[in-house]
Design a protein around this motif. Structure first.
Motif, short mmCIF file in Angstrom:
data_model
loop_
_atom_site.label_atom_id
_atom_site.label_comp_id
_atom_site.label_asym_id
_atom_site.label_seq_id
_atom_site.Cartn_x
_atom_site.Cartn_y
_atom_site.Cartn_z
N TRP A 1 5.07 6.53 8.10
CA TRP A 1 4.80 7.96 8.60
C TRP A 1 5.58 9.21 7.98
O TRP A 1 5.28 10.11 7.79
CB TRP A 1 4.69 8.00 9.96
CG TRP A 1 4.67 9.37 10.69
CD1 TRP A 1 3.32 9.89 11.06
CD2 TRP A 1 5.46 10.14 11.30
NE1 TRP A 1 3.34 11.20 11.46
CE2 TRP A 1 4.96 11.48 11.71
CE3 TRP A 1 7.04 9.98 11.50
CZ2 TRP A 1 5.54 12.52 12.40
CZ3 TRP A 1 7.67 11.32 11.82
CH2 TRP A 1 6.98 12.40 12.37
N GLY B 1 4.22 9.63 2.72
CA GLY B 1 2.98 10.70 2.53
C GLY B 1 1.62 9.74 2.34
O GLY B 1 0.78 10.35 1.67
N SER B 2 1.50 8.83 2.96
CA SER B 2 0.25 8.06 3.00
C SER B 2 -0.70 8.58 3.77
O SER B 2 -0.34 9.01 4.99
CB SER B 2 0.70 6.55 3.10
OG SER B 2 -0.64 5.89 2.99
N ASP B 3 -2.05 8.71 3.56
CA ASP B 3 -3.15 9.00 4.41
C ASP B 3 -3.52 8.05 5.30
O ASP B 3 -4.00 8.09 6.47
CB ASP B 3 -4.49 9.35 3.68
CG ASP B 3 -3.90 10.77 2.69
OD1 ASP B 3 -3.45 11.44 3.32
OD2 ASP B 3 -4.46 10.70 1.85
N GLU B 4 -2.97 6.65 4.94
CA GLU B 4 -3.55 5.63 6.07
C GLU B 4 -2.59 4.49 6.04
O GLU B 4 -1.73 4.23 4.66
CB GLU B 4 -4.88 5.13 6.10
CG GLU B 4 -5.31 4.65 4.60
CD GLU B 4 -6.61 4.18 4.43
OE1 GLU B 4 -7.25 3.33 5.10
OE2 GLU B 4 -7.33 4.62 3.48
N CYS B 5 -2.54 3.63 6.78
CA CYS B 5 -1.65 2.33 6.58
C CYS B 5 -2.61 1.00 7.39
O CYS B 5 -3.16 1.23 8.05
CB CYS B 5 -0.18 2.41 7.11
SG CYS B 5 -0.19 2.66 8.84
N ASP C 1 0.60 0.72 2.72
CA ASP C 1 0.11 2.00 2.71
C ASP C 1 -0.20 2.39 1.33
O ASP C 1 -0.06 1.43 0.40
CB ASP C 1 1.18 3.08 3.11
CG ASP C 1 2.44 2.97 2.16
OD1 ASP C 1 2.37 3.29 0.87
OD2 ASP C 1 3.48 2.65 2.58
N ASP C 2 -0.92 3.48 0.97
CA ASP C 2 -1.55 3.69 -0.19
C ASP C 2 -0.58 4.71 -1.13
O ASP C 2 -1.08 5.09 -2.04
CB ASP C 2 -3.08 4.31 0.08
CG ASP C 2 -2.78 5.47 0.78
OD1 ASP C 2 -1.74 6.10 1.08
OD2 ASP C 2 -3.96 6.18 0.74
N SER C 3 0.70 4.59 -0.91
CA SER C 3 1.91 5.35 -1.71
C SER C 3 2.36 4.59 -2.50
O SER C 3 2.51 3.39 -2.27
CB SER C 3 2.61 6.05 -0.76
OG SER C 3 3.77 6.63 -1.51
#
Length: 102
Positions: free
Chosen positions: A14, A18-22, A39-41
């Motif tokens: 969080w 800076g990921s939109d979802e996890c 996560d998608d980072s």
């Protein structure tokens, strides 16, 4: 200890990724408990030197010192879903005989 690691890993996503979802994956077996936060980072986590005056920056230090093992699998968002971005950060706690010290 495992609950604290889940909280710290999710907070790290969080605050820093800076990921939109996890995705949170908890796997248990007779031998171990494995917790994976994905996560998608592509930004990899960094264990920072602990600063006694800082209000943050201890999450990965706590995870690395309380878990039996931990690591990062880059480019594996979703605990093996096959996407080409992101990462999995995992911690593992090995099973101990009843009454054994942690």
């Amino acid at each position: 200890m495992a609950t604290m690691c889940v909280t710290e890993l999710l907070f790290t996503v969080w605050k820093h990724a800076g990921s939109d979802e996890c995705v949170l994956l908890i796997q248990s077996s007779v031998c171990a408990l494995r917790i994976v936060v994905s996560d998608d980072s592509s930004q990899l986590p960094v264990v920072r030197a602990s600063d006694k005056c800082s209000e943050s920056g201890r999450g990965l230090v706590l995870a690395s010192e309380t878990a039996d093992a931990w690591g990062v699998n880059p480019n594996s968002f979703g605990a093996g879903t096959g996407t080409s971005a992101g990462k999995d950060v995992w911690v593992e706690f090995r099973a101990r005989p009843k009454g054994a010290a942690a």
